[in-house]
Design a protein around this motif. Structure first.
Motif, PDB file in Angstrom:
ATOM      1  N   UNK A  78       0.813  -1.203   0.000  1.00  0.00           N
ATOM      2  CA  UNK A  78       0.000   0.000   0.000  1.00  0.00           C
ATOM      3  C   UNK A  78       0.850   1.259   0.000  1.00  0.00           C
ATOM      4  N   UNK A  79       1.948   1.223   0.761  1.00  0.00           N
ATOM      5  CA  UNK A  79       2.844   2.387   0.832  1.00  0.00           C
ATOM      6  C   UNK A  79       3.501   2.652  -0.511  1.00  0.00           C
ATOM      7  N   UNK A  80       4.067   1.624  -1.133  1.00  0.00           N
ATOM      8  CA  UNK A  80       4.745   1.801  -2.418  1.00  0.00           C
ATOM      9  C   UNK A  80       3.757   2.181  -3.523  1.00  0.00           C
ATOM     10  N   UNK A  81       2.580   1.548  -3.528  1.00  0.00           N
ATOM     11  CA  UNK A  81       1.593   1.854  -4.565  1.00  0.00           C
ATOM     12  C   UNK A  81       1.180   3.322  -4.500  1.00  0.00           C
ATOM     13  N   UNK A  82       0.889   3.788  -3.301  1.00  0.00           N
ATOM     14  CA  UNK A  82       0.464   5.183  -3.143  1.00  0.00           C
ATOM     15  C   UNK A  82       1.595   6.150  -3.499  1.00  0.00           C
ATOM     16  N   UNK A  83       2.823   5.806  -3.085  1.00  0.00           N
ATOM     17  CA  UNK A  83       3.973   6.665  -3.369  1.00  0.00           C
ATOM     18  C   UNK A  83       4.241   6.763  -4.865  1.00  0.00           C
ATOM     19  N   UNK A  84       4.192   5.639  -5.568  1.00  0.00           N
ATOM     20  CA  UNK A  84       4.447   5.630  -7.007  1.00  0.00           C
ATOM     21  C   UNK A  84       3.354   6.380  -7.770  1.00  0.00           C
ATOM     22  N   UNK A  85       2.103   6.116  -7.401  1.00  0.00           N
ATOM     23  CA  UNK A  85       0.987   6.768  -8.096  1.00  0.00           C
ATOM     24  C   UNK A  85       1.016   8.283  -7.911  1.00  0.00           C
ATOM     25  N   UNK A  86       1.407   8.730  -6.728  1.00  0.00           N
ATOM     26  CA  UNK A  86       1.387  10.179  -6.463  1.00  0.00           C
ATOM     27  C   UNK A  86       2.631  10.877  -6.997  1.00  0.00           C
ATOM     28  N   UNK A  87       3.809  10.255  -6.804  1.00  0.00           N
ATOM     29  CA  UNK A  87       5.037  10.930  -7.224  1.00  0.00           C
ATOM     30  C   UNK A  87       5.295  10.789  -8.721  1.00  0.00           C
ATOM     31  N   UNK A  88       5.165   9.556  -9.235  1.00  0.00           N
ATOM     32  CA  UNK A  88       5.546   9.299 -10.622  1.00  0.00           C
ATOM     33  C   UNK A  88       4.413   9.544 -11.619  1.00  0.00           C
TER      34      UNK A  88
END
Length: 326
Positions: A78-88
């Motif tokens: 959940x942490x990586x998915x949210x981080x990738x979707x928001x940053x990248x």
């Protein structure tokens, strides 16, 4: 596995119970203002709230008699998915938050029908393998996840939400989510759904004789648990601003189990109490950092031997003794 007791502690709500909950919610939302928003205390409160959510998601699985060692990885997914979707990809936090939950829930939907056919130690081993595989992906797929170098420059919550700046705004968001999770699960546990969950651990054959599709129910519990873990990971990533695979391994799941055992698996509040005790411990044991895991292990063993129903069990015994005395 059977040493973890799941006796339920849910009497009917009375006026005093609702007043008590209202006071707790008021204090949780208002104390930072009264205390002058101390930075370190806010950080601890945010981390306690986040891990309380993770522990409550673990409580769902424990209540049906299973032990999931994949929850650290689901938290990380959940942490990586949210981080990738928001940053990248430029998604706003609400969209990334929802996407993170959908992804972790989808993984549970795929693996649940297979895993939930198995019980006991074999289920724990399967979830351990799943967790290790997910963490290995975080390490090996360097271009996507950043590998051992981690994943940084994650947009803060304030970029997408109209909340106060600094840690106080994050605290309000995180504690509101924790309260929502608590009251939703509490409502579920107090209804027929909760009775079925407890009965599955105590007497599965009796539940089957009632015509319930046990596998479907177990999968639904696993999916709900993964959904909460994924959403918690999303909040964690946007609060920290940087994440790495080390934060989502085997010991994260073990800590979630210890929080439940410490507070009492049979009471949802036990997961919150366990988080409130366990999360500040590293600060209290800073001089004994090399012995922290040993202390955690010994604590778990002693709790299983002498307090199998956790602190909630002690409270229940004290309350029962008062009623008998009256």
């Amino acid at each position: 596995m059977s040493a973890i007791k799941t006796v339920s502690f849910y009497p009917r709500d009375g006026v005093l119970n609702w007043v008590w909950h209202a006071v707790v919610v008021t204090v949780l939302l208002g104390w930072p203002v009264w205390a002058g928003q101390p930075r370190f205390a806010l950080h601890l409160a945010i981390m306690v709230s986040l891990y309380a959510c993770l522990a409550m998601s673990m409580n769902l699985v424990l209540r049906i008699g299973q032990l999931s060692l994949a929850h650290g990885a689901l938290f990380g997914l959940g942490a990586y998915a949210s981080a990738i979707l928001s940053r990248d990809y430029g998604w706003s936090f609400p969209a990334a938050f929802l996407g993170a939950g959908v992804l972790t829930a989808a993984l549970a939907v795929i693996t649940g029908p297979i895993f939930m056919r198995i019980k006991g130690v074999h289920f724990a081993l399967l979830t351990f393998a799943l967790g290790e595989a997910v963490v290995l992906c975080f390490i090996e797929f360097h271009e996507l996840f950043g590998g051992n170098n981690g994943f940084g420059q994650i947009p803060p919550l304030q970029d997408s939400l109209p909340i106060p700046e600094g840690r106080y705004g994050v605290y309000l968001m995180v504690v509101s989510f924790a309260l929502l999770v608590y009251f939703v699960l509490r409502a579920l546990y107090r209804r027929e759904w909760g009775m079925v969950a407890d009965s599955l651990h105590q007497n599965e054959q009796l539940v089957r004789s009632g015509g319930l599709n046990v596998l479907r129910f177990r999968v639904s519990v696993f999916v709900l648990s993964a959904l909460i873990a994924g959403w918690t990971g999303s909040l964690y990533a946007h609060y920290q601003g940087y994440i790495s695979p080390d934060s989502f391994g085997f010991w994260t799941a073990v800590n979630a189990v210890i929080m439940n055992v410490l507070g009492g698996v049979g009471a949802l509040a036990g997961a919150v109490i366990g988080a409130a005790i366990l999360i500040p411990l590293p600060e209290l044991l800073r001089d004994l950092q090399q012995y922290q895991r040993l202390i955690y292990g010994l604590t778990l063993i002693l709790l299983l031997l002498f307090m199998p129903q956790g602190l909630a069990g002690l409270w229940n015994k004290w309350r029962g003794a008062r009623k008998e005395a009256a």
